[in-house]
Design a protein around this motif. Structure first.
Motif, PDB file in Angstrom:
ATOM      1  N   ASP A  19       0.840  -1.199   0.000  1.00 39.93           N
ATOM      2  CA  ASP A  19       0.000   0.000   0.000  1.00 39.93           C
ATOM      3  C   ASP A  19       0.870   1.243   0.000  1.00 39.93           C
ATOM      4  O   ASP A  19       0.377   2.347   0.247  1.00 39.93           O
ATOM      5  CB  ASP A  19      -0.921   0.018   1.234  1.00 39.93           C
ATOM      6  CG  ASP A  19      -1.975  -1.076   1.186  1.00 39.93           C
ATOM      7  OD1 ASP A  19      -2.624  -1.217   0.126  1.00 39.93           O
ATOM      8  OD2 ASP A  19      -2.137  -1.799   2.182  1.00 39.93           O
ATOM      9  N   ASN A  20       2.183   1.072  -0.266  1.00 39.06           N
ATOM     10  CA  ASN A  20       3.101   2.202  -0.165  1.00 39.06           C
ATOM     11  C   ASN A  20       4.227   2.038  -1.189  1.00 39.06           C
ATOM     12  O   ASN A  20       5.384   1.838  -0.834  1.00 39.06           O
ATOM     13  CB  ASN A  20       3.659   2.309   1.255  1.00 39.06           C
ATOM     14  CG  ASN A  20       4.275   3.662   1.537  1.00 39.06           C
ATOM     15  OD1 ASN A  20       4.016   4.643   0.849  1.00 39.06           O
ATOM     16  ND2 ASN A  20       5.118   3.737   2.556  1.00 39.06           N
ATOM     17  N   LEU A  21       3.869   2.157  -2.475  1.00 39.75           N
ATOM     18  CA  LEU A  21       4.823   2.048  -3.568  1.00 39.75           C
ATOM     19  C   LEU A  21       5.535   3.387  -3.740  1.00 39.75           C
ATOM     20  O   LEU A  21       4.890   4.414  -3.936  1.00 39.75           O
ATOM     21  CB  LEU A  21       4.100   1.675  -4.866  1.00 39.75           C
ATOM     22  CG  LEU A  21       4.949   1.625  -6.133  1.00 39.75           C
ATOM     23  CD1 LEU A  21       5.946   0.472  -6.071  1.00 39.75           C
ATOM     24  CD2 LEU A  21       4.055   1.503  -7.362  1.00 39.75           C
ATOM     25  N   HIS A  22       6.867   3.393  -3.652  1.00 39.35           N
ATOM     26  CA  HIS A  22       7.634   4.631  -3.729  1.00 39.35           C
ATOM     27  C   HIS A  22       8.437   4.718  -5.024  1.00 39.35           C
ATOM     28  O   HIS A  22       8.895   3.710  -5.563  1.00 39.35           O
ATOM     29  CB  HIS A  22       8.606   4.739  -2.551  1.00 39.35           C
ATOM     30  CG  HIS A  22       7.986   5.317  -1.327  1.00 39.35           C
ATOM     31  ND1 HIS A  22       8.704   6.051  -0.394  1.00 39.35           N
ATOM     32  CD2 HIS A  22       6.709   5.300  -0.887  1.00 39.35           C
ATOM     33  CE1 HIS A  22       7.895   6.439   0.579  1.00 39.35           C
ATOM     34  NE2 HIS A  22       6.680   5.988   0.309  1.00 39.35           N
ATOM     35  N   HIS A  23       8.630   5.960  -5.476  1.00 38.48           N
ATOM     36  CA  HIS A  23       9.469   6.262  -6.636  1.00 38.48           C
ATOM     37  C   HIS A  23      10.862   6.673  -6.179  1.00 38.48           C
ATOM     38  O   HIS A  23      11.031   7.358  -5.173  1.00 38.48           O
ATOM     39  CB  HIS A  23       8.854   7.394  -7.464  1.00 38.48           C
ATOM     40  CG  HIS A  23       8.579   8.649  -6.680  1.00 38.48           C
ATOM     41  ND1 HIS A  23       9.574   9.521  -6.275  1.00 38.48           N
ATOM     42  CD2 HIS A  23       7.411   9.172  -6.220  1.00 38.48           C
ATOM     43  CE1 HIS A  23       9.033  10.533  -5.613  1.00 38.48           C
ATOM     44  NE2 HIS A  23       7.732  10.351  -5.550  1.00 38.48           N
ATOM     45  N   LEU A  78      11.774   1.347  -8.163  1.00 34.18           N
ATOM     46  CA  LEU A  78      10.474   1.310  -7.490  1.00 34.18           C
ATOM     47  C   LEU A  78      10.583   0.411  -6.260  1.00 34.18           C
ATOM     48  O   LEU A  78      11.202  -0.655  -6.309  1.00 34.18           O
ATOM     49  CB  LEU A  78       9.391   0.795  -8.440  1.00 34.18           C
ATOM     50  CG  LEU A  78       9.082   1.695  -9.646  1.00 34.18           C
ATOM     51  CD1 LEU A  78       8.007   1.055 -10.513  1.00 34.18           C
ATOM     52  CD2 LEU A  78       8.658   3.090  -9.198  1.00 34.18           C
ATOM     53  N   THR A  79       9.959   0.860  -5.162  1.00 35.41           N
ATOM     54  CA  THR A  79      10.167   0.209  -3.871  1.00 35.41           C
ATOM     55  C   THR A  79       8.843   0.002  -3.150  1.00 35.41           C
ATOM     56  O   THR A  79       8.068   0.948  -2.996  1.00 35.41           O
ATOM     57  CB  THR A  79      11.094   1.072  -2.984  1.00 35.41           C
ATOM     58  OG1 THR A  79      12.337   1.273  -3.660  1.00 35.41           O
ATOM     59  CG2 THR A  79      11.348   0.409  -1.643  1.00 35.41           C
ATOM     60  N   ARG A  80       8.604  -1.228  -2.710  1.00 35.64           N
ATOM     61  CA  ARG A  80       7.458  -1.473  -1.816  1.00 35.64           C
ATOM     62  C   ARG A  80       7.930  -1.101  -0.409  1.00 35.64           C
ATOM     63  O   ARG A  80       8.441  -1.924   0.334  1.00 35.64           O
ATOM     64  CB  ARG A  80       7.028  -2.941  -1.907  1.00 35.64           C
ATOM     65  CG  ARG A  80       6.492  -3.296  -3.279  1.00 35.64           C
ATOM     66  CD  ARG A  80       5.761  -4.632  -3.344  1.00 35.64           C
ATOM     67  NE  ARG A  80       6.667  -5.773  -3.375  1.00 35.64           N
ATOM     68  CZ  ARG A  80       6.332  -6.975  -3.835  1.00 35.64           C
ATOM     69  NH1 ARG A  80       5.122  -7.189  -4.327  1.00 35.64           N
ATOM     70  NH2 ARG A  80       7.192  -7.972  -3.813  1.00 35.64           N
ATOM     71  N   ARG A  81       7.760   0.197  -0.073  1.00 35.92           N
ATOM     72  CA  ARG A  81       8.384   0.743   1.128  1.00 35.92           C
ATOM     73  C   ARG A  81       7.874   0.068   2.398  1.00 35.92           C
ATOM     74  O   ARG A  81       8.640  -0.128   3.355  1.00 35.92           O
ATOM     75  CB  ARG A  81       8.131   2.248   1.216  1.00 35.92           C
ATOM     76  CG  ARG A  81       8.949   2.941   2.305  1.00 35.92           C
ATOM     77  CD  ARG A  81      10.414   3.015   1.924  1.00 35.92           C
ATOM     78  NE  ARG A  81      10.643   3.995   0.869  1.00 35.92           N
ATOM     79  CZ  ARG A  81      11.716   4.024   0.091  1.00 35.92           C
ATOM     80  NH1 ARG A  81      12.680   3.108   0.243  1.00 35.92           N
ATOM     81  NH2 ARG A  81      11.858   4.945  -0.843  1.00 35.92           N
ATOM     82  N   ASP A  82       6.612  -0.292   2.431  1.00 33.57           N
ATOM     83  CA  ASP A  82       6.099  -0.938   3.636  1.00 33.57           C
ATOM     84  C   ASP A  82       6.771  -2.284   3.872  1.00 33.57           C
ATOM     85  O   ASP A  82       7.147  -2.618   5.002  1.00 33.57           O
ATOM     86  CB  ASP A  82       4.572  -1.087   3.593  1.00 33.57           C
ATOM     87  CG  ASP A  82       4.030  -1.487   2.229  1.00 33.57           C
ATOM     88  OD1 ASP A  82       4.834  -1.742   1.290  1.00 33.57           O
ATOM     89  OD2 ASP A  82       2.790  -1.537   2.076  1.00 33.57           O
ATOM     90  N   LEU A  83       7.000  -3.045   2.809  1.00 31.47           N
ATOM     91  CA  LEU A  83       7.684  -4.327   2.963  1.00 31.47           C
ATOM     92  C   LEU A  83       9.157  -4.117   3.327  1.00 31.47           C
ATOM     93  O   LEU A  83       9.720  -4.868   4.135  1.00 31.47           O
ATOM     94  CB  LEU A  83       7.576  -5.145   1.681  1.00 31.47           C
ATOM     95  CG  LEU A  83       6.165  -5.508   1.202  1.00 31.47           C
ATOM     96  CD1 LEU A  83       6.252  -6.525   0.066  1.00 31.47           C
ATOM     97  CD2 LEU A  83       5.315  -6.054   2.343  1.00 31.47           C
TER      98      LEU A  83
END
Length: 233
Positions: A75-79, A112-117
């Motif tokens: 729920d928190n995909l980062h650029h 691209l990063t799944r920051r929550d994970l």
């Protein structure tokens, strides 16, 4: 001749600007916290300690255009916009003063990063793989050879979301410049033609949502534009 139990997958590759040729991708190395301001925004001290690295699968590299799917499990995909270095030659224990001779060309891409994970992995002292190495997590625009762009050491790096500037920095702000990064990687593994190095991102990383229009570039190297697709069902 060797036989395979099923047909081998196609070789991942990146477009070359102005050419029908493509650059085959062997491995993808990424440098962590290579801009001081980004290190601070992630809660770290940007001292000039030896750089650290993580990797992405070669087939995580996709064109930075069209629609890029929003990945599952987040729920928190980062650029994170970055200068990309494409190696046309390999070597081990390469001294910094010789490192740029390995470079075939440059491009601009995103980590691209799944920051929550990733945040959960950090707290539990686990690897970052699930936060960093998912499908389509390394979009990259067309590469340009050194003969066209030289070896850029300064120039604006930026990213916009829906026309609003989110990230902005300059290549001259890299804590570890390209030659040093190549040299450090080569102390640990034998570099080979086809290796890509994502060199780190400036401050301003943030979340992306379905429907967001993402654009940006590296001055003198290239630009990109794409849209984030819908969340998986």
């Amino acid at each position: 001749m060797s036989e395979f139990v099923f047909a081998p997958p196609a070789t991942p590759s990146v477009a070359v600007a102005g050419s029908s040729a493509r650059f085959p991708v062997r491995r993808v190395f990424c440098v962590g916290r290579n801009y001081a301001a980004h290190a601070r925004e992630m809660g770290n001290d940007p001292t000039r300690e030896p750089p650290f690295f993580f990797m992405k699968p070669a087939d995580a590299v996709v064109p930075a255009e069209g629609v890029i799917a929003y990945p599952p499990l987040t729920d928190n995909l980062h650029h994170e916009v970055e200068l990309v270095v494409a190696l046309g030659a390999g070597g081990s224990r390469v001294p910094p003063e010789e490192a740029l001779s390995l470079v075939w060309g440059y491009g601009v891409g995103l980590d691209l990063t799944r920051r929550d994970l990733q945040d959960v992995a950090k707290k539990m002292s686990r690897p970052w793989d699930w936060g960093k190495g998912f499908d389509a997590s390394a979009p990259c625009a067309a590469l340009r050879p050194v003969a066209e762009v030289g070896h850029p050491s300064a120039g604006r790096v930026w990213l916009e979301v829906n026309g609003e500037v989110r990230q902005q920095g300059d290549l001259n702000e890299l804590i570890w410049p390209v030659a040093d990064v190549i040299s450090y990687v080569s102390q640990s593994v034998a570099l080979q033609p086809g290796d890509l190095i994502y060199t780190g991102t400036p401050a301003g990383v943030g979340a992306l949502r379905p429907g967001d229009r993402v654009s940006g570039g590296v001055q003198g190297v290239g630009t990109f534009a794409f849209e984030i697709g819908a969340r998986p069902a």
